[in-house]
Enzyme design. Structure first.
Site, PDB file in Angstrom:
ATOM      1  N   SER A  88       0.831  -1.206   0.000  1.00 48.26           N
ATOM      2  CA  SER A  88       0.000   0.000   0.000  1.00 48.26           C
ATOM      3  C   SER A  88       0.860   1.248   0.000  1.00 48.26           C
ATOM      4  CB  SER A  88      -0.909   0.027   1.231  1.00 48.26           C
ATOM      5  OG  SER A  88      -1.642   1.231   1.236  1.00 48.26           O
ATOM      6  N   LYS A 131      -4.461  -6.841   3.401  1.00 47.05           N
ATOM      7  CA  LYS A 131      -4.473  -5.689   2.485  1.00 47.05           C
ATOM      8  C   LYS A 131      -5.900  -5.348   2.065  1.00 47.05           C
ATOM      9  CE  LYS A 131      -3.042  -2.382  -0.229  1.00 47.05           C
ATOM     10  NZ  LYS A 131      -3.917  -2.179  -1.327  1.00 47.05           N
ATOM     11  N   HIS A 175      -7.457  -3.542   4.828  1.00 40.48           N
ATOM     12  CA  HIS A 175      -6.865  -2.201   4.802  1.00 40.48           C
ATOM     13  C   HIS A 175      -7.646  -1.312   3.831  1.00 40.48           C
ATOM     14  CE1 HIS A 175      -4.463   0.764   2.594  1.00 40.48           C
ATOM     15  NE2 HIS A 175      -3.817   1.000   3.722  1.00 40.48           N
ATOM     16  N   ASN A 176      -7.917  -1.833   2.657  1.00 38.63           N
ATOM     17  CA  ASN A 176      -8.647  -1.048   1.663  1.00 38.63           C
ATOM     18  C   ASN A 176     -10.082  -0.784   2.099  1.00 38.63           C
ATOM     19  OD1 ASN A 176      -6.286  -1.334   0.199  1.00 38.63           O
ATOM     20  ND2 ASN A 176      -7.342  -1.645  -1.744  1.00 38.63           N
ATOM     21  N   GLU A 216      -9.930   1.912   4.399  1.00 40.25           N
ATOM     22  CA  GLU A 216      -9.656   3.117   3.591  1.00 40.25           C
ATOM     23  C   GLU A 216     -10.983   3.687   3.046  1.00 40.25           C
ATOM     24  OE1 GLU A 216      -6.528   2.553   0.516  1.00 40.25           O
ATOM     25  OE2 GLU A 216      -7.994   3.239  -0.954  1.00 40.25           O
TER      26      GLU A 216
END
Ligand code: 6PG
Length: 473
Positions: free
Chosen positions: A128, A182, A185-186, A189
């Site tokens: 990222s 990940k 994480h997105n 986000e």
């Protein structure tokens, strides 16, 4: 001389990652399907370090030191399988193929299992930080075998962002764990961005503030608890003026938020795991709503309150508090999802370590992650971040402002699904008794689905259509 590592796929992310390795003293083999890109890289940035360009895949693999480490930086999807096959056919047991794209973790699980059979390590890694992160230090979330991390980890740690001398890269867990983390994480986000967007919208509508004035507010917020990359760039975007029209940039952008799909994946996985990630789900759906022009057009004339410009300046601080509280909820949900997947797939993910590697390099980087890490340090078995003493205190301090914000939003007709759903989650989780008891009663009534009692063990059913006596099921 052979290369320490190779990168195939030299679009922006791949190129910058290759340069990052080279700048850190590694000899980097580089390859791209169309060779012109490889040539351009060497021509433009060859001075930054040692690049070993190859025109075809066989040369690329042959130019790697053993065990071979090849990173694939191609668009996630079917193309990835083709590149993996090509590389694997040229590799030997002990070699490593690293997928640095945003692959779905189920694909990564499948690929890892297939390559393991052939003795090749497959490392699905989240990376990222966009183009700048790839070049100057991303946050790196690698999954795969422990053994592969021993050969790869030190290199990843040296090119990653560093916070307080700690690299933003660590071993996440086996097979799909890195890509799963990940993905979440997105999702987080998405949720961070939705909450920021709601804050902007509500303040703009309720106070009649201009984007430039709002930029200043976000800049101030960035000095406190909310300090983060996304708040910082929100001020930049709101301050931008369109050169052509002289209007605020945000007013000339079409109001349809797109997505490549990682947020949707996060919610799909959460549904399967049964984890309520309402903050992320509302963010994904808010983007979907924005992207339905026909429905929006048809609904445009529907009745609503006309109360803009009604709130006083105190709303600014209230919104700041609501944003912080909702953010805590969204992260608590995301970490719950990682914990649930870790259990489901046997990954043994260290949640505090994930907070640690998100402190720098990535899109959601923030001081806030230090607080999450501290919470898991204090109690690694923490059932929810909301119960951490520090966060519980912050929520207690914010909750009245949070309720005022949701009330104001409802009153003036500004949608705040992120704030509202986060508050509903908070109120739901802290409740002593939930109306789920009534749901169970209804299920038992129409479907004899049975229920449990608060005062004794077992499953029970009421003979609803008969004498309404309770029976053991
Ligand atoms: C990152 C970003 C990166 C990306 C997403 C955006 O961590 O660097 O998350 O992965 O910008 O592709 O996703 P959407 O296009 O779905 O908004």
């Amino acid at each position: 001389d052979l290369a320490d590592i190779g990168v195939t796929g030299l679009a922006t992310m791949g190129r910058n990652l290759a340069r990052n390795f080279a700048r850190n003293g590694y000899a980097v083999a580089v390859h791209n399907r169309s060779h012109s890109r490889t040539e351009a890289l060497v021509k433009e940035f060859g001075g930054e370090g040692t690049f070993l360009p190859s025109e075809d895949v066989a040369d690329f693999v042959a130019s790697l030191k053993r065990p071979r480490r090849a990173i694939i930086m191609v668009k996630a999807g079917a193309g990835t399988d083709a590149v993996i096959d090509q590389l694997a056919d040229l590799m030997e047991p002990g070699d490593m193929i690293v997928d640095g794209g945003n692959a779905h973790f189920e694909d990564t699980r499948r690929r890892e299992a297939a390559l393991r059979e052939r003795g090749i390590h497959f490392v699905g890694t989240g990376i990222s930080g966009g183009e700048e992160g790839a070049l100057l230090g991303p946050s790196i979330m690698p999954g795969g075998s422990r053994e592969s991390y021993e050969a790869l980890g030190p290199m990843l740690e040296s090119i990653a962002a560093q916070v307080d001398g700690v690299p933003c890269a660590t071993y996440v867990g086996p097979d799909g764990a890195g890509h799963f983390v990940k993905m979440v994480h997105n999702g987080i986000e998405y949720s961070d961005m939705q909450l920021i967007a709601e804050s902007y919208d509500l303040l703009r509508q309720a106070l009649g503030a201009t984007p430039a004035e709002l930029a200043q507010i976000f800049r101030e917020w960035n000095q406190g608890d909310l300090e983060s990359y996304l708040i910082e760039i929100t001020a930049e975007v709101l301050d931008q003026v369109d050169a052509e029209t002289g209007r605020p940039f945000v007013d000339v952008v079409v109001d349809r938020a797109e997505q490549k799909g990682t947020g949707r994946w996060t919610v799909q996985s959460a549904l399967e795991l049964g984890v309520p990630v309402t903050g992320i789900a509302e963010a994904v759906f808010a983007r979907a709503l924005s992207g339905h022009p026909a429905q929006r057009e048809a609904a445009r004339g529907l009745e609503g309150p006309s109360l803009s410009g009604v709130a006083g300046k105190e709303l600014v601080e209230d919104v700041r508090q609501a944003l912080y509280a909702s953010k805590i909820v969204a992260y608590a949900q995301g970490f719950d999802q990682i914990a649930a997947a870790s259990k489901e797939y046997g990954w043994d993910v260290d949640l505090g370590a994930m907070a640690t590697i998100w402190r720098g390099g990535c899109i959601i980087r923030a001081r806030f992650l230090d607080r999450i890490r501290a919470a898991y340090d204090a109690d690694p078995t923490l059932a929810t971040l909301l119960a951490d003493e520090g966060f519980a205190g912050a929520l207690a301090a914010a909750q009245e402002a949070w309720r005022r914000v949701v009330t104001t939003a409802v009153k003036i007709g500004v949608p705040t699904p992120g704030f509202s759903s986060a508050l509903a989650y908070y109120d739901g989780l802290r409740r002593d008794r939930l109306p789920a008891a009534l749901v169970q009663g209804l299920r038992d009534y129409f479907g004899a689905h049975t229920y449990q009692r608060v005062d004794k063990e077992g499953a029970f059913h009421v003979d609803w259509s008969g004498d309404r006596a309770e029976h053991t099921a």
